[in-house]
Write an enzyme that holds these catalytic residues in place. Structure first.
Site, PDB file in Angstrom:
ATOM      1  N   LYS A  22       0.830  -1.203   0.000  1.00  0.00           N
ATOM      2  CA  LYS A  22       0.000   0.000   0.000  1.00  0.00           C
ATOM      3  C   LYS A  22       0.865   1.254   0.000  1.00  0.00           C
ATOM      4  O   LYS A  22       0.650   2.192  -0.773  1.00  0.00           O
ATOM      5  CB  LYS A  22      -0.925  -0.026   1.211  1.00  0.00           C
ATOM      6  CG  LYS A  22      -1.737   1.243   1.410  1.00  0.00           C
ATOM      7  CD  LYS A  22      -1.380   1.909   2.714  1.00  0.00           C
ATOM      8  CE  LYS A  22      -2.290   3.089   2.986  1.00  0.00           C
ATOM      9  NZ  LYS A  22      -1.714   4.009   3.991  1.00  0.00           N
ATOM     10  N   ASN A  23       1.882   1.291   0.861  1.00  0.00           N
ATOM     11  CA  ASN A  23       2.691   2.498   1.004  1.00  0.00           C
ATOM     12  C   ASN A  23       3.539   2.798  -0.227  1.00  0.00           C
ATOM     13  O   ASN A  23       3.910   3.949  -0.464  1.00  0.00           O
ATOM     14  CB  ASN A  23       3.574   2.400   2.248  1.00  0.00           C
ATOM     15  CG  ASN A  23       2.776   2.493   3.539  1.00  0.00           C
ATOM     16  OD1 ASN A  23       1.730   3.125   3.580  1.00  0.00           O
ATOM     17  ND2 ASN A  23       3.253   1.844   4.585  1.00  0.00           N
ATOM     18  N   CYS A 117      -5.446   8.597   8.790  1.00  0.00           N
ATOM     19  CA  CYS A 117      -5.635   8.113  10.153  1.00  0.00           C
ATOM     20  C   CYS A 117      -5.222   9.180  11.167  1.00  0.00           C
ATOM     21  O   CYS A 117      -4.224   9.880  10.979  1.00  0.00           O
ATOM     22  CB  CYS A 117      -4.835   6.837  10.399  1.00  0.00           C
ATOM     23  SG  CYS A 117      -5.366   5.440   9.384  1.00  0.00           S
ATOM     24  N   ARG A 122       0.947  15.318  12.545  1.00  0.00           N
ATOM     25  CA  ARG A 122       1.668  14.775  11.394  1.00  0.00           C
ATOM     26  C   ARG A 122       2.088  15.936  10.498  1.00  0.00           C
ATOM     27  O   ARG A 122       1.543  16.149   9.419  1.00  0.00           O
ATOM     28  CB  ARG A 122       0.790  13.764  10.631  1.00  0.00           C
ATOM     29  CG  ARG A 122       0.244  12.680  11.541  1.00  0.00           C
ATOM     30  CD  ARG A 122      -0.673  11.714  10.811  1.00  0.00           C
ATOM     31  NE  ARG A 122       0.078  10.726  10.061  1.00  0.00           N
ATOM     32  CZ  ARG A 122      -0.487   9.745   9.366  1.00  0.00           C
ATOM     33  NH1 ARG A 122      -1.792   9.638   9.307  1.00  0.00           N
ATOM     34  NH2 ARG A 122       0.250   8.876   8.706  1.00  0.00           N
ATOM     35  N   ASP A 306       3.663   0.545  12.134  1.00  0.00           N
ATOM     36  CA  ASP A 306       2.452   0.006  11.524  1.00  0.00           C
ATOM     37  C   ASP A 306       2.154  -1.430  11.936  1.00  0.00           C
ATOM     38  O   ASP A 306       1.105  -1.968  11.579  1.00  0.00           O
ATOM     39  CB  ASP A 306       2.548   0.084   9.993  1.00  0.00           C
ATOM     40  CG  ASP A 306       2.235   1.484   9.476  1.00  0.00           C
ATOM     41  OD1 ASP A 306       1.846   2.347  10.281  1.00  0.00           O
ATOM     42  OD2 ASP A 306       2.370   1.715   8.262  1.00  0.00           O
ATOM     43  N   ARG A 398      -8.794   0.843   3.653  1.00  0.00           N
ATOM     44  CA  ARG A 398      -7.786   1.729   3.061  1.00  0.00           C
ATOM     45  C   ARG A 398      -6.493   0.976   2.751  1.00  0.00           C
ATOM     46  O   ARG A 398      -5.741   1.399   1.870  1.00  0.00           O
ATOM     47  CB  ARG A 398      -7.476   2.886   4.013  1.00  0.00           C
ATOM     48  CG  ARG A 398      -8.562   3.953   4.113  1.00  0.00           C
ATOM     49  CD  ARG A 398      -8.091   5.149   4.918  1.00  0.00           C
ATOM     50  NE  ARG A 398      -6.793   5.568   4.459  1.00  0.00           N
ATOM     51  CZ  ARG A 398      -5.718   5.677   5.241  1.00  0.00           C
ATOM     52  NH1 ARG A 398      -5.773   5.383   6.523  1.00  0.00           N
ATOM     53  NH2 ARG A 398      -4.569   6.066   4.725  1.00  0.00           N
TER      54      ARG A 398
END
Length: 419
Positions: A22-23, A117, A122, A306, A398
């Protein structure tokens, strides 16, 4: 409202195939804006973040064809706007990669303030610092970020903190800049290497990705007519590794790069689990109560933030008192309140959580606060006695493709229900 209904406990056994990362995918898709041509991307995870990014690119003028559920052909030659749809870009964090890519392409872009999220503060100050050192002007307005540059020029950029997003974003902006850019104190995560490999396949000159110094020699243009496969997802693989331990199961996790999983493997062995490494797959099994452990999350190659919630599920039933120190995000322990509803004894304060291991968890209605917390609660549901109902599935969707089907195929009693 959708929910996942899980009846446990069930030892998870069998084989599970890992999707593309995903990243990496959410950075590679914006990177296609730098290409003068058409390219094909396969092993693409079919998740909501990817679907939204594709919609954003299409609204900006890209043509996207889904060849299969995990492969697209994308043509970004006819991008016709410097304004990304604000409502869509504000839905997830990775939309900020559009800034670096469009600065490199046209020297101008406006996006909605990135969402995602709620893990605490951030900031994007390191992104802005990098863009400005390359010659851009960045303005943060009410809910928007805009950036402009007449000409991007290579420069030496020192990251004050190790930031994955800033490292990738500056890399995107620098690929077509004049001269050489050096990113010092760069992040080293596998998906940074994957984005660099993708860009190099298309004609970029990026060296040192995966180390703390990345050198980018600007090139005239990037070409298309290439096919690229997204790297396997380290976090999805780690999620299933820890699910095998939490559920007292036996899983063969296929299509993964085991070197990326060494920090997880080390901790699994420390708590008494068993691991066999086959290079492109890994077997994890355990049938006893795990031992206590001390975990500290760190940038790669340290233990990933994560995977911290998933490890928290394992430690909730460990023999003894465990401690997790979260050094990346200050609000990552929201899931511990949900595990306590299931009978765990966890005390979280600030960036530290203490886990007094209990014999077992019990099913309960629980709510996902973010993507990885949601995955952790599914793992907890497979290990708990009775029925667990997991809500707020939009977070989970997601980052995990067909997660309930994958768990079902390895023995979980899990069903997605409309309430």
């Amino acid at each position: 409202m959708e929910k996942l209904v899980i009846t446990g406990p069930t030892p998870l056994k069998g084989e599970v195939e890992i999707n593309g990362a995903k990243n990496a995918a959410v950075a590679i898709l914006p990177a296609t804006l730098l290409i003068d041509g058409v390219c094909t991307i396969n092993n693409l995870p079919n998740i909501s973040d990817v679907q939204i990014l594709c919609k954003i690119l299409e609204e900006m003028g890209a043509k996207i064809v889904w060849n299969t559920s995990n492969e697209i052909t994308i043509d970004t030659r006819n991008i016709n706007t410097n304004q990304a749809p604000l409502d869509l870009t504000s839905k997830f964090r990775a939309s900020y990669y559009l800034i670096g890519a469009m600065l490199g392409r046209t020297g101008e872009i406006e996006v909605g303030m990135p969402g995602g999220c709620k893990l605490g503060a951030r900031p994007i100050d390191q992104h802005i610092k990098g863009f400005e050192l390359l010659g851009a002007t960045v303005e943060v307005g009410k809910g928007t970020i805009s950036a402009k540059a007449k000409c991007l020029t290579g420069n030496s950029i020192y990251m004050d903190v190790v930031s994955v997003g800033a490292t990738i974003n500056v890399m995107l902006a620098a690929v077509l800049a004049k001269g050489t850019t050096i990113i010092d104190n760069a992040a080293k995560e596998p998906h940074i290497v994957d984005v660099a490999n993708f860009l190099n396949t298309m004609g970029a000159d990026i060296r040192g990705a995966g180390t703390d110094v990345i050198k980018i020699n600007g090139v005239e243009k990037l070409h298309g007519d290439c096919t690229y496969s997204v790297v396997p997802d380290q976090i999805e693989a780690g999620t299933f590794m820890l699910a095998a331990i939490a559920s007292k199961g036996d899983l063969l996790i296929k299509n993964c790069i085991t070197k990326h999983l060494e920090c997880i493997t080390a901790k699994i062995l420390e708590i008494g689990g068993n691991v066999e490494d086959y290079g492109d797959s890994i077997r994890v099994w355990y049938s006893k109560r795990p031992n206590k452990a001390i975990i500290k999350t760190l940038p790669y190659p340290g233990f990933p933030t994560d995977l911290q919630p998933q490890m928290g599920v394992v430690l909730a039933t460990a023999n003894g008192t465990s401690i997790i120190n979260e050094s990346i995000w200050e609000s990552r322990f929201q899931y511990t309140e949900e595990l306590n509803k299931m009978g765990a004894k966890i005390t979280a304060q600030g960036k530290t959580a203490i886990f007094e291991g209990v014999e077992s968890l019990s099913g309960a209605p629980v709510y996902s606060s973010d993507l990885r917390a949601g995955a952790a609660l599914i793992v907890a549901g497979t290990a708990a006695n009775g029925v667990t109902e997991v809500y707020n599935l939009e977070h989970i969707d997601r980052g995990y493709e067909n997660i309930e089907e994958k768990f079902r195929q390895i023995g979980a009693n899990i069903e997605r229900v409309n309430e």
